[in-house]
Design an enzyme around this catalytic site. Structure first.
Site, mmCIF file in Angstrom:
data_model
loop_
_atom_site.group_PDB
_atom_site.id
_atom_site.type_symbol
_atom_site.label_atom_id
_atom_site.label_comp_id
_atom_site.label_asym_id
_atom_site.label_seq_id
_atom_site.Cartn_x
_atom_site.Cartn_y
_atom_site.Cartn_z
ATOM 1 C CG ASP A 1 -17.207 -10.066 -19.096
ATOM 2 O OD1 ASP A 1 -16.291 -10.864 -19.386
ATOM 3 O OD2 ASP A 1 -17.006 -8.932 -18.639
ATOM 4 C CG HIS B 1 5.837 -6.055 -4.254
ATOM 5 N ND1 HIS B 1 4.533 -5.863 -3.855
ATOM 6 C CD2 HIS B 1 6.498 -4.917 -3.955
ATOM 7 C CE1 HIS B 1 4.399 -4.655 -3.341
ATOM 8 N NE2 HIS B 1 5.583 -4.058 -3.388
ATOM 9 C CB CYS C 1 5.297 -4.187 0.253
ATOM 10 S SG CYS C 1 6.030 -2.590 -0.078
ATOM 11 C CE1 TYR C 2 1.089 1.097 5.548
ATOM 12 C CE2 TYR C 2 -0.454 -0.738 5.701
ATOM 13 C CZ TYR C 2 -0.034 0.515 6.117
ATOM 14 O OH TYR C 2 -0.722 1.168 7.100
ATOM 15 C CE LYS D 1 -12.897 -9.063 -20.351
ATOM 16 N NZ LYS D 1 -14.169 -8.382 -20.062
ATOM 17 N N GLY E 1 0.850 -1.192 0.000
ATOM 18 C CA GLY E 1 0.000 0.000 0.000
ATOM 19 C C GLY E 1 0.877 1.230 0.000
ATOM 20 C CD GLU F 1 2.932 -8.862 -5.050
ATOM 21 O OE1 GLU F 1 3.647 -9.602 -4.349
ATOM 22 O OE2 GLU F 1 2.688 -7.682 -4.757
#
Ligand code: XMP
Length: 514
Positions: free
Chosen positions: A231, A173, A86-87, A370, A59, A175
């Protein structure tokens, strides 16, 4: 059987969705929840899932800032494994009494971490790890009861763990792909620390979604607004599998579809074992938009008129249930992100009607990203050209005509759009692009055509790369392709004298021009 779930607590970091997606790539279900989720909320989620782990996201704040977002401390007493990133890492250190301060040097980008203890979260990794950092504050001393797992040149506590409880922090991070073994770190957390079972699959999802719809609708009738976008098309096929002839899909042609699109939709969906109604509403839309130039008013009129047409059709059918193609990012963006500003009124044909009475509104894709929707679409046999289509806004070409909409302008933008699509696809670039289209500006400019002065329209080409449309970069496509697009547009559309390329990222621009 309940699925295992990892909750990502959102501290406003740009990578929340990425964390959830990485976890799902490992076939473990994950959702993003507000950072101040309560123990009661976690317990109620436990009725549907097994909450196996909590990840505190990154964040933009400093843990010392006056309104710094925090967790509710009691969630740490539930015994659920926690990983701070991180944060989230700094927050855990701060809450347990460690020392967090602004770093002498901010770390941004690739850094090398020295691992001193591989205990569980870093199991199987090397002595030195290439990691991706982006932070101003740094943890200088671990709280009591914790131990350091890794450090970097500027960060004495780059990774830590509690000595006895399953609580971990990583300053970097995992990710982000630039953290070389980030996936391994996340896998260590979800499988070794949280003990998750990899049971999230699209095959399982389809079975469950079909059973759920059958149970809700029973022998009743349901209706869906089908736009031909990925969608609503996927939601339609899923609903058709559950309800067959008790489903009616309504396709409203507002006149702002791309060249050949209404025909493609009719061809694809009219013989699929459910009821399909195509409504030609072109005239009423263009009439209502006469003289309207303000983009938000345009969007509102199109949204309202759409609902009116849809309501008329629904009344004829007497459907009791409404099915919508809302997907996970739509739900999250409109849901708990409390401070997000409204930028433009999105008219999603799935964002339907507010004052119609239905026994229930069903959103079978509400939990999917998606790319997961695309997998489901493929599994259900949606034709390839529909599965891999670029996103297209509900109000269609109307938001790509700046100023008043006229029949002539619709015809120009349709032709230009087709040329952009053909040339991009001919060059084989479509898979790397999020969207590629033409916009008809309301700027006229001077040109020469056939040795004569010509005064005509300016067409703008917008081609962007993006992952989820929240941010986007203009695509640096080869000049040769731009040249072919420009030449064809000015040659084939007599009213156009100039073609320009939009070189703005989002932000500050949005993807669509209106
Ligand atoms: P913007 O222009 O806000 O668009 O950057 C982000 C993404 O959303 C699409 N878009 C829409 N989709 N109804 C939709 O279903 C809408 O009203 C709408 N407006 C924009 C846009 O094409 C891009 O992919």
């Amino acid at each position: 059987m309940k699925l295992d779930i990892i909750l990502v607590l959102d501290f406003g970091g740009q990578y929340c969705h990425l964390i959830a997606r990485r976890i799902r790539e490992n076939h473990v279900y994950s959702e993003i929840v507000p950072h101040d989720i309560t123990t009661r909320e976690i317990q109620s989620l436990n009725e549907r899932y097994n909450v196996k782990g909590l990840i505190l996201s990154g964040g933009p704040q400093s843990v010392y800032a006056e309104n710094a977002p925090k967790i509710r401390r009691e969630i740490l007493t539930l015994g659920i494994p926690v990983l701070g990133l991180c944060y989230g890492h700094q927050l855990l250190a701060y809450l347990f009494g460690g020392e967090v301060k602004p770093a002498k040097t901010k770390e941004f980008g690739v850094t090398y971490a020295t691992v001193v203890n591989h205990d569980l979260i870093l199991e199987g990794l090397g002595h030195t790890e290439k990691v991706w950092m982006s932070h101003g504050d740094t943890v200088f001393a671990v709280p009591e009861g914790f131990e350091v797992l890794a450090y970097t040149e500027n960060t004495p506590v780059a990774a830590f763990k509690h000595r006895t409880k399953p609580i971990y922090g990583l300053q970097w991070h995992p990710e982000v792909i630039h953290t070389e073994n980030g996936m391994q770190m996340l896998q260590n957390f979800i499988f070794k620390i949280c003990g998750c079972e990899p049971e999230w699959s699209m095959k399982g999802f389809i079975g469950k979604a079909v059973d759920e719809m059958k149970a809700i609708v029973g022998d009743g009738k349901a209706i869906i607004a089908l736009s031909g976008g990925i969608d609503s098309s996927t939601a339609t096929l899923l609903a058709a599998k559950a309800l067959g002839r008790n489903l009616t899909a309504v396709f409203v042609d507002h006149g702002f579809m791309r060249q050949n699109e209404p025909e493609l939709i009719k061809q694809t969906f009219s013989e699929m074992g459910f009821n399909f109604v195509a409504v030609d509403a072109k005239n009423r839309f263009i009439k209502r938009l006469k003289g309207v130039t303000d983009p938000e008013t345009k969007r509102k009129i199109i949204g309202e008129e759409f609902i009116r047409v849809f309501e008329e059709e629904a009344a004829k059918i007497g459907a009791e249930y409404l099915i919508q193609g809302t997907i996970y990012p739509d739900r999250i963006e409109s849901g708990f992100r409390r401070f997000s500003e409204k930028i433009k009124t999105h008219h999603n044909v799935a964002g339907l009607p507010t004052h119609m009475r239905f026994k229930a509104i069903i959103e079978p894709l509400r939990d999917l990203y998606k790319d997961e929707v695309r997998t489901v679409a493929e599994m259900l046999g949606l034709p390839k050209e529909l599965v891999h289509r670029q996103p297209f806004p509900g109000p269609g070409l109307a938001v790509r005509i700046i100023g008043e909409i006229t029949e002539e302008k619709i015809s120009i933008v349709k032709k230009a759009d087709l040329i952009v699509r053909e040339e991009i696809e001919k060059a084989g670039l479509q898979e790397s692009l999020w969207q590629y289209f033409a916009v008809l500006t309301n700027t006229k400019s001077t040109g020469v055509k056939g040795d004569c002065r010509a005064y005509g329209y300016t067409v703008a080409i917008r081609i962007v790369e993006s992952r989820e449309a929240m941010t986007a970069s203009f695509a640096k496509i080869p000049y040769g392709v731009l040249e072919r697009i420009s030449t064809r547009i000015t040659n084939e559309i007599p009213q156009v004298t100039r073609v320009v390329y939009d070189v703005t990222h989002k932000p500050p621009a949005t993807i669509e021009w209106e």
